[in-house]
Structures are given as C-alpha cells and as structure tokens.
Design a protein around this motif. Structure first.
Motif, PDB file in Angstrom:
ATOM      1  N   LEU A 151       0.821  -1.201   0.000  1.00  0.00           N
ATOM      2  CA  LEU A 151       0.000   0.000   0.000  1.00  0.00           C
ATOM      3  C   LEU A 151       0.861   1.259   0.000  1.00  0.00           C
ATOM      4  CD1 LEU A 151      -2.909  -0.942   2.444  1.00  0.00           C
ATOM      5  CD2 LEU A 151      -2.894  -0.977  -0.050  1.00  0.00           C
ATOM      6  N   ARG A 152       1.975   1.198   0.725  1.00  0.00           N
ATOM      7  CA  ARG A 152       2.866   2.360   0.770  1.00  0.00           C
ATOM      8  C   ARG A 152       3.497   2.627  -0.599  1.00  0.00           C
ATOM      9  NH1 ARG A 152       4.067   4.320   5.828  1.00  0.00           N
ATOM     10  NH2 ARG A 152       3.238   3.094   7.563  1.00  0.00           N
ATOM     11  N   ALA A 153       3.871   1.560  -1.293  1.00  0.00           N
ATOM     12  CA  ALA A 153       4.437   1.725  -2.631  1.00  0.00           C
ATOM     13  C   ALA A 153       3.403   2.310  -3.590  1.00  0.00           C
ATOM     14  CB  ALA A 153       4.953   0.387  -3.151  1.00  0.00           C
ATOM     15  N   LEU A 154       2.158   1.852  -3.484  1.00  0.00           N
ATOM     16  CA  LEU A 154       1.090   2.395  -4.324  1.00  0.00           C
ATOM     17  C   LEU A 154       0.853   3.868  -4.008  1.00  0.00           C
ATOM     18  CD1 LEU A 154      -1.570  -0.466  -4.414  1.00  0.00           C
ATOM     19  CD2 LEU A 154      -0.120   0.305  -6.289  1.00  0.00           C
ATOM     20  N   ALA A 155       0.911   4.218  -2.724  1.00  0.00           N
ATOM     21  CA  ALA A 155       0.735   5.613  -2.334  1.00  0.00           C
ATOM     22  C   ALA A 155       1.789   6.496  -2.992  1.00  0.00           C
ATOM     23  CB  ALA A 155       0.800   5.734  -0.808  1.00  0.00           C
ATOM     24  N   ARG A 156       3.042   6.034  -2.975  1.00  0.00           N
ATOM     25  CA  ARG A 156       4.111   6.805  -3.618  1.00  0.00           C
ATOM     26  C   ARG A 156       3.865   6.919  -5.119  1.00  0.00           C
ATOM     27  NH1 ARG A 156       7.288   3.646  -0.086  1.00  0.00           N
ATOM     28  NH2 ARG A 156       7.889   2.237  -1.796  1.00  0.00           N
ATOM     29  N   GLU A 157       3.405   5.819  -5.713  1.00  0.00           N
ATOM     30  CA  GLU A 157       3.160   5.784  -7.157  1.00  0.00           C
ATOM     31  C   GLU A 157       2.059   6.751  -7.555  1.00  0.00           C
ATOM     32  OE1 GLU A 157       1.532   2.295  -9.986  1.00  0.00           O
ATOM     33  OE2 GLU A 157       3.316   1.763  -8.820  1.00  0.00           O
ATOM     34  N   ILE A 158       1.002   6.810  -6.751  1.00  0.00           N
ATOM     35  CA  ILE A 158      -0.140   7.676  -7.048  1.00  0.00           C
ATOM     36  C   ILE A 158       0.155   9.124  -6.676  1.00  0.00           C
ATOM     37  CG2 ILE A 158      -2.557   8.139  -6.446  1.00  0.00           C
ATOM     38  CD1 ILE A 158      -2.879   5.088  -6.095  1.00  0.00           C
ATOM     39  N   GLY A 159       0.961   9.307  -5.610  1.00  0.00           N
ATOM     40  CA  GLY A 159       1.317  10.647  -5.185  1.00  0.00           C
ATOM     41  C   GLY A 159       0.505  11.153  -4.018  1.00  0.00           C
ATOM     42  N   VAL A 160       0.158  10.244  -3.075  1.00  0.00           N
ATOM     43  CA  VAL A 160      -0.543  10.645  -1.861  1.00  0.00           C
ATOM     44  C   VAL A 160       0.295  10.228  -0.665  1.00  0.00           C
ATOM     45  CG1 VAL A 160      -2.815  10.490  -2.935  1.00  0.00           C
ATOM     46  CG2 VAL A 160      -1.858   8.466  -1.815  1.00  0.00           C
ATOM     47  N   SER A 161      -0.124  10.625   0.521  1.00  0.00           N
ATOM     48  CA  SER A 161       0.627  10.262   1.710  1.00  0.00           C
ATOM     49  C   SER A 161       0.604   8.756   1.903  1.00  0.00           C
ATOM     50  CB  SER A 161       0.032  10.946   2.945  1.00  0.00           C
ATOM     51  OG  SER A 161      -1.200  10.359   3.295  1.00  0.00           O
ATOM     52  N   GLN A 162       1.614   8.232   2.560  1.00  0.00           N
ATOM     53  CA  GLN A 162       1.721   6.779   2.725  1.00  0.00           C
ATOM     54  C   GLN A 162       0.648   6.207   3.639  1.00  0.00           C
ATOM     55  OE1 GLN A 162       5.702   5.546   3.677  1.00  0.00           O
ATOM     56  NE2 GLN A 162       6.471   6.080   1.652  1.00  0.00           N
ATOM     57  N   THR A 163       0.000   7.061   4.408  1.00  0.00           N
ATOM     58  CA  THR A 163      -1.077   6.567   5.279  1.00  0.00           C
ATOM     59  C   THR A 163      -2.443   6.628   4.607  1.00  0.00           C
ATOM     60  OG1 THR A 163      -1.362   8.768   6.263  1.00  0.00           O
ATOM     61  CG2 THR A 163       0.180   7.256   7.357  1.00  0.00           C
ATOM     62  N   ALA A 164      -2.559   7.392   3.507  1.00  0.00           N
ATOM     63  CA  ALA A 164      -3.868   7.581   2.855  1.00  0.00           C
ATOM     64  C   ALA A 164      -4.538   6.280   2.428  1.00  0.00           C
ATOM     65  CB  ALA A 164      -3.725   8.529   1.672  1.00  0.00           C
ATOM     66  N   PRO A 165      -3.814   5.309   1.829  1.00  0.00           N
ATOM     67  CA  PRO A 165      -4.481   4.074   1.396  1.00  0.00           C
ATOM     68  C   PRO A 165      -5.147   3.297   2.527  1.00  0.00           C
ATOM     69  CG  PRO A 165      -2.347   4.288   0.330  1.00  0.00           C
ATOM     70  CD  PRO A 165      -2.405   5.342   1.386  1.00  0.00           C
ATOM     71  N   TYR A 166      -4.630   3.459   3.751  1.00  0.00           N
ATOM     72  CA  TYR A 166      -5.174   2.694   4.870  1.00  0.00           C
ATOM     73  C   TYR A 166      -6.552   3.180   5.294  1.00  0.00           C
ATOM     74  CZ  TYR A 166      -0.547   0.621   5.129  1.00  0.00           C
ATOM     75  OH  TYR A 166       0.604  -0.053   4.819  1.00  0.00           O
ATOM     76  N   ARG A 167      -6.986   4.283   4.750  1.00  0.00           N
ATOM     77  CA  ARG A 167      -8.355   4.737   4.993  1.00  0.00           C
ATOM     78  C   ARG A 167      -9.356   3.875   4.224  1.00  0.00           C
ATOM     79  NH1 ARG A 167      -7.774  11.379   4.680  1.00  0.00           N
ATOM     80  NH2 ARG A 167      -5.924  11.542   6.032  1.00  0.00           N
ATOM     81  N   HIS A 168      -8.845   3.202   3.214  1.00  0.00           N
ATOM     82  CA  HIS A 168      -9.714   2.374   2.373  1.00  0.00           C
ATOM     83  C   HIS A 168      -9.453   0.880   2.541  1.00  0.00           C
ATOM     84  CE1 HIS A 168     -11.113   5.927   0.145  1.00  0.00           C
ATOM     85  NE2 HIS A 168      -9.858   6.342   0.209  1.00  0.00           N
ATOM     86  N   PHE A 169      -8.214   0.500   2.791  1.00  0.00           N
ATOM     87  CA  PHE A 169      -7.845  -0.914   2.914  1.00  0.00           C
ATOM     88  C   PHE A 169      -6.910  -1.089   4.107  1.00  0.00           C
ATOM     89  CE2 PHE A 169      -8.335   0.088  -1.647  1.00  0.00           C
ATOM     90  CZ  PHE A 169      -9.453  -0.704  -1.935  1.00  0.00           C
ATOM     91  N   LYS A 170      -7.229  -2.069   4.938  1.00  0.00           N
ATOM     92  CA  LYS A 170      -6.409  -2.247   6.141  1.00  0.00           C
ATOM     93  C   LYS A 170      -5.036  -2.834   5.825  1.00  0.00           C
ATOM     94  CE  LYS A 170      -8.022  -6.862   7.523  1.00  0.00           C
ATOM     95  NZ  LYS A 170      -8.612  -7.658   8.625  1.00  0.00           N
ATOM     96  N   ASP A 171      -4.941  -3.579   4.705  1.00  0.00           N
ATOM     97  CA  ASP A 171      -3.659  -4.143   4.303  1.00  0.00           C
ATOM     98  C   ASP A 171      -3.724  -4.524   2.823  1.00  0.00           C
ATOM     99  OD1 ASP A 171      -5.123  -6.557   4.193  1.00  0.00           O
ATOM    100  OD2 ASP A 171      -4.443  -7.199   6.169  1.00  0.00           O
ATOM    101  N   LYS A 172      -2.628  -5.056   2.324  1.00  0.00           N
ATOM    102  CA  LYS A 172      -2.525  -5.425   0.914  1.00  0.00           C
ATOM    103  C   LYS A 172      -3.580  -6.454   0.530  1.00  0.00           C
ATOM    104  CE  LYS A 172       0.646  -8.066  -2.049  1.00  0.00           C
ATOM    105  NZ  LYS A 172       2.031  -8.589  -2.178  1.00  0.00           N
ATOM    106  N   ASN A 173      -3.807  -7.453   1.364  1.00  0.00           N
ATOM    107  CA  ASN A 173      -4.769  -8.491   1.011  1.00  0.00           C
ATOM    108  C   ASN A 173      -6.194  -7.958   0.932  1.00  0.00           C
ATOM    109  OD1 ASN A 173      -2.795 -10.377   0.726  1.00  0.00           O
ATOM    110  ND2 ASN A 173      -3.665 -11.851   2.163  1.00  0.00           N
ATOM    111  N   ALA A 174      -6.509  -6.950   1.733  1.00  0.00           N
ATOM    112  CA  ALA A 174      -7.835  -6.334   1.649  1.00  0.00           C
ATOM    113  C   ALA A 174      -8.004  -5.652   0.291  1.00  0.00           C
ATOM    114  CB  ALA A 174      -8.024  -5.335   2.780  1.00  0.00           C
TER     115      ALA A 174
END
Length: 204
Positions: A36-59
């Motif tokens: 999720l952190r790698a995706l955040a960097r790729e998209i250009g958002v904070s590294q914590t932002a994806p966790y608002r939608h998915f608790k982890d990679k498998n989610a």
C-alpha cells in the motif's frame, strides 16, 4: 504530490486509483512486491492515505477479486436468454472460459490461494456466492421445465460450476493437450455439452 493526484484524492477517487494501479501490477506480474505504501508513492498521496480504504494489501486484493466477480456476472448476464436452461448453461460455461482467458490474472486471484479463507473478506465471499446462485438459478429453471431433476438442486449447481471451472482451468493450464477437438473453443463446447447431458440424466 501532483495537482491531479491531489484533486483525485480529495474527490474520493483514491480507492479506485489504488485498485487500478494494483490491477496494473497484477497484470504485469509484480503483485508479490506490491504494498500500500508503494502504491501511495506511485499515485502521489501520503503513505497513510491508502489505509483509509484498505487495512492491508490483502484487503486491496480482495476488493480487486470482488470487482472480478462483478465483471464476470456482467458478462454472464449479457448473453443469458432466460428461456432455455440448457443453452444458458452452455453459454455460461463459454462466457466463463472466455473470461478466464481474457482476464487470467484476475481469474487466478478470484479463485487462487492468496485470499484464503475467503469468509474473512465479506464482500468477496458474497460475490462468489452470487456467482454460484447464478448457476443455481439456471438449474432451478431447468428443474421447473423438467429438464433437470428437482432433488438436491444445490449439489447439481455445484457439479455444473465444478465442470465449467474445470474446463476453464484446463484450458489455462493445459491448453496444449486439452484442445484436441479442432480448437479450444470447440473442445470447451463439446465438454460443456457432455456435462449438461449428464445433468439431464437426473430428470424425473
């Protein structure tokens, strides 16, 4: 962070962007290194932002697999007549095979071992059950028309799904040895017709 990424995030599209980028990695075979952190960097958002939608990679992967079931059901619905259960079951099988061929990595994610046990992902489990119920409804219509038997319809539906899934998996994994009947499509149709005839032998 780019203005486009920031705008997308603030308009509530981050979840869709994460899924889109994850699918891209899946198709390119890079899912093992995905985070999720790698995706955040790729998209250009904070590294914590994806966790608002998915608790982890498998989610995230479970949501991607759930979307796969939605695409599969849309494809099945597009060709169902609702009138001829036998033909609908064969058409379902061919659509299922074509979906597996055209969406191989998503298909493997939907049914593979990465997301076991599936009951821990409520939406994914429900999507899988809806696919099963789609098969069961065709069997039920056939039973009402005395084409298929009326006893233990769920087991007949499981048998039909197992047969369809088996054909699709064999074509993906062993297409070179499976398709002896002219071509893979012809072989798939032949196999599915034989399976349906087997179900018909249980009619009253």
């Amino acid at each position: 962070m780019s203005n486009n990424s920031s705008s997308s995030y603030h308009h509530g599209n981050l979840r869709e962007e994460l899924l889109s980028h994850a699918e891209k990695h899946l198709l390119e075979g890079g899912i093992n290194e995905l985070s999720l952190r790698a995706l955040a960097r790729e998209i250009g958002v904070s590294q914590t932002a994806p966790y608002r939608h998915f608790k982890d990679k498998n989610a995230l992967l479970a949501a991607l697999a759930t979307e796969g079931f939605s695409r599969l059901l849309n494809q099945l619905n597009a060709h169902a007549s609702g009138e001829d259960p036998v033909q609908d079951l064969i058409s379902l099988g061919m659509d299922y095979v074509h979906f597996a061929q055209e969406n191989t990595e998503i298909f493997r994610l939907m049914f593979g071992p990465v997301l076991l046990p599936r009951k821990q992902y409520t939406e994914l489990f429900s999507a899988g059950r809806e696919a099963f119920y789609y098969v069961q409804r065709i069997i039920e219509r056939g039973a009402e028309q005395n084409i298929f038997g009326k006893d233990d319809i769920p087991s007949m539906a499981h048998t039909a799904w197992a047969g369809v899934h088996g054909v699709a998996t064999l074509i993906l994994d062993h297409g070179d040895s499976f398709g002896y009947y002219h071509d893979l499509d012809s072989q798939a149709q032949k196999s599915l017709k034989i399976m349906v005839e087997g179900l018909k032998t249980h009619a009253d």
